[in-house]
Write a protein that holds these residues in place. Sequence first.
Motif: not given
Length: 586
Positions: A265-293
């Motif tokens: 299942e390594k490739e599935r988890y690799h894709q999940a890793d990439l997806y969650y990483m991308t989401q984390a970076l996008q949400v983090l950027a929004r948090q910083i721009s909005k001055g949240e937490d």
Amino acid sequence: MDMDRRLVKALEATNDALQHLSMSPDYSCLDYTHIDRLLARVVDLPTEANQRNSRRNLLAVRQWMVTDGSGVILLEVLGQLYWRLGELNGKQFEKFKSLLQQQPHYLSLIKDSRAMAVVSQRIRHIQKSKSDACQEFLNELSNGKGVKEESLQADMETIRSSSSSPPTLTPSIPREKVLKSSTYDSESGTGLIKYLPNCSANLWKTDMEHLLIEFYINGICPGRTLMKNSNTYLSLLQVADTCQSTRFALLSLSASYIGEYLYSEKERYHQADLYYMTQALQVLARQISKGEDFDACSATSMLLMHHDAVNNTDESSLCWSCHANIFDTIPAEYFNHHSDPALFIINQLVLARTAQTVTELQNTQLHSLEIIDWYDDIPQTESQRICGVLGLSLQLLFVISSITSLASNNKSSVGAHRSAYAQFHESQLQNLRQWSTEVSGEALEVVLATAETYRLAALIYLKCRLYGFTRFHPAVVRLSDALISLIISLPVKGSLYTATYPIWPFFVAAVTADADRRDTLYQRVVSIREGDKSTLPAVLQRISSLRIWLACQDAELQRRDGWWDEMLEHEHSANTLPNNRLLCLG
């Protein structure tokens, strides 16, 4: 002229590899990562039209193995030779082989029956790995094991739909204690991952996020530190309840680890890793721009830094330290620089700076987190307490940082008093008594011994970098012997082995030891190097690249100003990091 330089570089890479191989005459202590990677490609040559150049180069290596002996593939042990050979044309390659035939060490290698046996063993290992993977897939196709009908794209759609829900963790997972469940093997892991996924369990019938969080709690958290009450990784679960970027970063980190134990299942988890990483970076950027937490932002950055330190080893990728950039965009008064995530990041940066030259340090724009007076507000009663996931006290961390700053500060006012400052820091280190009341028994012994390795390493670092003492100076020899003995006494597997294993002290010990003692250190950490993901393999690779330079030093010189920087200079190492990447020593 450029062609001659390429030939010289290829020969230098070969000599470095031969020197490295000589450290393990029976080849039992080698890291086979680069060898296996090249060998797998040589065995199964690419057929795609756009890989004709690669195929030609691999064919040349294959023919070289046939004519000179299979042992030549071991010259890829440091991961440097193949790409150097790719720069040579046919005529240069023949000249390269001709020059090697004049070297006794090379001739010994190609005639060594043990080397041939090792290569045969690695080929069988590669064959078995591919066969096992194919067999697992055939089993899935034939008996319905796994999720046959769902494509990887469908899996990602499931992840996306579940991730769009409110960022709360699965209520059934208690955060206060480590769990065991049917998805985990009954026996604990012996490495950093303390509970291994049960490969026979049909994991994909469970909710992926539930599984990843459960693995984070069961597998990752217990291996971070022996101090459960101050285990930052467990406390981040509460942050992830309310902060979506932290939740995504946590899931990405978990996915990056779990794929190592579920090969099919390594490739599935690799894709999940990439997806969650991308989401984390996008949400983090929004948090910083909005001055949240902003404090939650530092928790996210800590997890992302951990992720990249053990995963992103590609020279073309961003350095793991880039995740400290968020502190350059957040005003200092808006985040707690004494929080565990902030101190984790400070620790990584402080240790990494010790492996930079004065020139690099002076030309580096430090992160704001490194510039602020983070230590000033630490209560005196707490300054020598050992921090859970760091493995050392904050006072010691501050002294290490001060030594590096003192070495790189070119202000005349500092230079005039550098000796006095150095003596003051040496006195601090001599009188430092680190402590912890959180654990007892064998666990306390390991915690105290680990912290002591940092103190001894800091003393060596000070004497070498500020006083100019070489590794032949009696004071350095005594300290180095004590440090190595202490490092060797620490567990490298089992319940008492955690991520606080002293990587930075190991680095300091290795570059100030003689060849025999260095080899002893290498042999001690074989199980770590070949085990779960950690920063040690990259550190070992860096040390190996310095070995020839270290061997050429004059044993009669006990003091030489600037030798630490000279050792770190890029031209003295055949396997260095690019200028934009730091060596992670935490």
